[in-house]
Motif scaffolding. Structure first.
Motif, PDB file in Angstrom:
ATOM      1  N   ASN A 176       1.654   1.756 -16.370  1.00 20.22           N
ATOM      2  CA  ASN A 176       1.686   0.078 -16.248  1.00 20.22           C
ATOM      3  C   ASN A 176       2.088  -0.203 -14.840  1.00 20.22           C
ATOM      4  N   GLN A 177       3.429   0.346 -14.378  1.00 17.55           N
ATOM      5  CA  GLN A 177       4.051  -0.110 -13.168  1.00 17.55           C
ATOM      6  C   GLN A 177       3.057   0.373 -12.105  1.00 17.55           C
ATOM      7  N   LEU A 178       2.445   1.594 -12.083  1.00 25.37           N
ATOM      8  CA  LEU A 178       1.542   2.063 -10.991  1.00 25.37           C
ATOM      9  C   LEU A 178       0.242   1.010 -11.137  1.00 25.37           C
ATOM     10  N   ALA A 179      -0.169   0.643 -12.165  1.00 26.81           N
ATOM     11  CA  ALA A 179      -1.177  -0.328 -12.193  1.00 26.81           C
ATOM     12  C   ALA A 179      -0.931  -1.718 -11.603  1.00 26.81           C
ATOM     13  N   ALA A 180       0.218  -1.898 -11.667  1.00 27.56           N
ATOM     14  CA  ALA A 180       0.614  -3.402 -11.119  1.00 27.56           C
ATOM     15  C   ALA A 180       0.869  -3.269  -9.539  1.00 27.56           C
ATOM     16  N   PHE A 181       1.376  -2.083  -9.048  1.00 32.19           N
ATOM     17  CA  PHE A 181       1.473  -1.677  -7.597  1.00 32.19           C
ATOM     18  C   PHE A 181       0.055  -1.473  -6.925  1.00 32.19           C
ATOM     19  N   GLU A 182      -0.921  -0.851  -7.669  1.00 33.01           N
ATOM     20  CA  GLU A 182      -2.129  -0.654  -7.132  1.00 33.01           C
ATOM     21  C   GLU A 182      -2.765  -2.127  -7.006  1.00 33.01           C
ATOM     22  N   LYS A 183      -2.657  -2.753  -7.880  1.00 34.25           N
ATOM     23  CA  LYS A 183      -3.389  -4.261  -7.771  1.00 34.25           C
ATOM     24  C   LYS A 183      -2.853  -4.939  -6.446  1.00 34.25           C
ATOM     25  N   GLU A 184      -1.310  -4.770  -6.372  1.00 36.15           N
ATOM     26  CA  GLU A 184      -0.769  -5.331  -4.915  1.00 36.15           C
ATOM     27  C   GLU A 184      -1.520  -4.796  -3.826  1.00 36.15           C
ATOM     28  N   ALA A 185      -1.491  -3.420  -3.841  1.00 35.42           N
ATOM     29  CA  ALA A 185      -1.972  -2.702  -2.801  1.00 35.42           C
ATOM     30  C   ALA A 185      -3.331  -3.185  -2.403  1.00 35.42           C
ATOM     31  N   LYS A 186      -4.237  -3.036  -3.432  1.00 35.42           N
ATOM     32  CA  LYS A 186      -5.493  -3.603  -3.188  1.00 35.42           C
ATOM     33  C   LYS A 186      -5.807  -5.132  -2.679  1.00 35.42           C
ATOM     34  N   GLU A 187      -4.972  -5.767  -2.981  1.00 37.51           N
ATOM     35  CA  GLU A 187      -4.994  -7.111  -2.468  1.00 37.51           C
ATOM     36  C   GLU A 187      -4.621  -7.331  -0.948  1.00 37.51           C
ATOM     37  N   GLN A 188      -3.604  -6.373  -0.625  1.00 38.83           N
ATOM     38  CA  GLN A 188      -3.001  -6.294   0.567  1.00 38.83           C
ATOM     39  C   GLN A 188      -4.286  -5.660   1.678  1.00 38.83           C
ATOM     40  N   LYS A 189      -4.848  -4.767   0.975  1.00 37.33           N
ATOM     41  CA  LYS A 189      -6.238  -3.987   1.899  1.00 37.33           C
ATOM     42  C   LYS A 189      -7.066  -5.068   2.103  1.00 37.33           C
ATOM     43  N   SER A 190      -7.373  -5.846   1.036  1.00 35.52           N
ATOM     44  CA  SER A 190      -8.383  -6.908   1.272  1.00 35.52           C
ATOM     45  C   SER A 190      -8.109  -7.918   2.404  1.00 35.52           C
ATOM     46  N   ILE A 191      -6.679  -8.082   2.191  1.00 38.32           N
ATOM     47  CA  ILE A 191      -6.232  -9.116   3.459  1.00 38.32           C
ATOM     48  C   ILE A 191      -6.396  -8.665   4.611  1.00 38.32           C
ATOM     49  N   LEU A 192      -5.785  -7.262   4.939  1.00 39.58           N
ATOM     50  CA  LEU A 192      -6.116  -6.577   6.188  1.00 39.58           C
ATOM     51  C   LEU A 192      -7.502  -6.463   6.599  1.00 39.58           C
ATOM     52  N   ILE A 226       0.786  -1.305   0.209  1.00 36.85           N
ATOM     53  CA  ILE A 226       0.183  -0.025  -0.051  1.00 36.85           C
ATOM     54  C   ILE A 226       0.624   1.250   0.012  1.00 36.85           C
ATOM     55  N   GLN A 227       1.903   1.244   0.762  1.00 39.27           N
ATOM     56  CA  GLN A 227       2.825   2.354   0.792  1.00 39.27           C
ATOM     57  C   GLN A 227       3.762   2.473  -0.521  1.00 39.27           C
ATOM     58  N   THR A 228       3.983   1.466  -1.046  1.00 40.93           N
ATOM     59  CA  THR A 228       4.872   1.426  -2.082  1.00 40.93           C
ATOM     60  C   THR A 228       3.908   2.202  -3.248  1.00 40.93           C
ATOM     61  N   PHE A 229       2.719   1.808  -3.278  1.00 44.51           N
ATOM     62  CA  PHE A 229       1.771   2.330  -4.416  1.00 44.51           C
ATOM     63  C   PHE A 229       1.456   3.978  -4.017  1.00 44.51           C
ATOM     64  N   GLU A 230       1.370   4.164  -2.848  1.00 37.01           N
ATOM     65  CA  GLU A 230       1.172   5.589  -2.616  1.00 37.01           C
ATOM     66  C   GLU A 230       2.225   6.463  -2.753  1.00 37.01           C
ATOM     67  N   LYS A 231       3.709   5.755  -2.479  1.00 37.31           N
ATOM     68  CA  LYS A 231       4.595   6.659  -2.722  1.00 37.31           C
ATOM     69  C   LYS A 231       5.014   6.890  -4.075  1.00 37.31           C
ATOM     70  N   ALA A 232       5.012   5.614  -5.068  1.00 33.85           N
ATOM     71  CA  ALA A 232       5.348   5.595  -6.305  1.00 33.85           C
ATOM     72  C   ALA A 232       4.143   6.722  -7.131  1.00 33.85           C
ATOM     73  N   LYS A 233       2.940   6.770  -6.553  1.00 32.21           N
ATOM     74  CA  LYS A 233       1.800   7.507  -7.353  1.00 32.21           C
ATOM     75  C   LYS A 233       2.281   8.827  -6.818  1.00 32.21           C
ATOM     76  N   LYS A 234       2.658   9.210  -5.685  1.00 35.48           N
ATOM     77  CA  LYS A 234       2.933  10.617  -5.393  1.00 35.48           C
ATOM     78  C   LYS A 234       4.028  11.312  -6.088  1.00 35.48           C
ATOM     79  N   HIS A 235       5.159  10.582  -6.454  1.00 34.98           N
ATOM     80  CA  HIS A 235       6.317  10.977  -7.257  1.00 34.98           C
ATOM     81  C   HIS A 235       5.735  11.056  -8.395  1.00 34.98           C
ATOM     82  N   TYR A 236       5.052  10.256  -8.906  1.00 29.36           N
ATOM     83  CA  TYR A 236       4.807  10.283 -10.632  1.00 29.36           C
ATOM     84  C   TYR A 236       3.854  11.574 -10.661  1.00 29.36           C
ATOM     85  N   GLU A 237       2.985  11.822  -9.803  1.00 28.45           N
ATOM     86  CA  GLU A 237       2.226  13.092 -10.021  1.00 28.45           C
ATOM     87  C   GLU A 237       2.881  14.351  -9.875  1.00 28.45           C
ATOM     88  N   HIS A 238       3.997  14.196  -9.121  1.00 27.59           N
ATOM     89  CA  HIS A 238       4.743  15.373  -8.961  1.00 27.59           C
ATOM     90  C   HIS A 238       5.750  15.536 -10.119  1.00 27.59           C
TER      91      HIS A 238
END
Length: 304
Positions: A274-290, A137-149
């Motif tokens: 594409n990479q952000l989409a892959a990170f987002e998928k992993e983040a959603k899976e992690q959220k679901s587990i939590l 989740i943190q990986t996706f959020e950080k990557a998205k933040k830096h991309y959007e900057h």
């Protein structure tokens, strides 16, 4: 279980060992880690030529020093001069900088410190780095933040380059196109490996991309002499456009480079998304587990 990077010794690896000794004598580092090795093969065979299979390696190194002063630019120049058996991209950071970064869950430094191949340690001992597990989740959020900057900045520079090109200020246009590539490459590197670079040399930025992309050269081809000439013109513009009176760019070259950099920007944007989409998928899976875990815990509490 974490996967540790390693490689089998080859003739080029032996040349690398000689270089490591030279680096140790020159810079007195605490540790040197290899976090990647990319092999390039050239095979040839014909009726008039004996079969030939030549391979070269591109190594990716992290040198850890006792001082916090950044010296990676001069270290890269030193490596380029002393190592001719292949290619090396080297990063250099102070021990405390890396330690603090690992504590803050830096994806790049945590991964390299815990999974990289140790090539040298000043005390001769292997000290495994125990890094916290990376949070998807943190990986996706950080990557998205830096991309959007970074990426809107790169697009803004491209628009500015068009305006200066329209007004006939070709030298300025090329300098701004350099900023387009620098910012987009910084975004690409930050998204994929979470490394914050301050490298301005476009060739070195593209070289660093080799540790996570199979064909980074395809982003900005440098195969023909003309492609190499245009790339050098663009790369040199970072300093030449500001400090050299002799620097002069034709309208034709400015047009060609504007078109090439525009295509480059689109390609980088596609890769990042594409990479952000892959990170987002992993983040959603992690959220679901939590969420599922929390739900089960709440049920246990309710049933006492």
């Amino acid at each position: 279980m974490k996967k540790h990077f390693s490689f089998v010794c080859s003739d080029q690896d032996k040349a690398l060992q000689i270089l490591i000794k030279a680096l140790v004598e020159k810079y007195k580092p605490e540790r040197i880690l290899c976090f990647g090795r990319v092999r390039s093969s050239n095979q040839s065979s014909s009726c008039f030529l004996a079969s030939c299979d030549q391979s070269t390696y591109h190594y990716f190194l992290l040198m850890i020093t006792s001082e916090s002063t950044r010296i990676e630019h001069q270290v890269q120049d030193f490596v380029n001069y002393h190592f001719t058996a292949g290619k090396i991209t080297i990063l250099s950071h102070g021990r405390e900088t890396i330690h603090e970064a690992v504590l803050k869950n830096s994806r790049f430094f945590s991964t390299v410190s815990s999974q990289g191949c140790l090539l040298y340690a000043s005390d001769g001992l292997f000290h495994p780095t125990i890094a916290p597990e990376l949070n998807p989740i943190q990986t996706f959020e950080k990557a998205k933040k830096h991309y959007e900057h970074r990426f809107p900045m790169a697009k803004g520079f491209l628009n500015a380059a068009m305006e200066t090109w329209d007004s006939g200020h070709y030298n300025v246009a090329i300098f701004i196109l350099h900023q387009v590539m620098e910012q987009s490459l910084a975004a690409l590197i930050r998204v994929y490996i979470a490394y914050r670079t301050d490298i301005h040399h476009l060739g070195r930025l593209l070289d660093l991309c080799r540790c996570f992309l199979t064909e980074p050269d395809a982003l900005f081809p440098r195969n023909t002499k003309e492609e190499q000439r245009l790339f050098m013109l663009l790369n040199n513009s970072y300093s030449a456009a500001r400090y050299k009176d002799s620097f002069d760019v034709s309208g034709q070259d400015a047009t060609l480079l504007y078109e090439k950099v525009g295509v480059f920007l689109e390609s980088v944007e596609h890769l990042c998304k594409n990479q952000l989409a892959a990170f987002e998928k992993e983040a959603k899976e992690q959220k679901s587990i939590l969420e599922e875990t929390n739900s089960l815990l709440e049920m246990e509490v309710c049933h006492g």
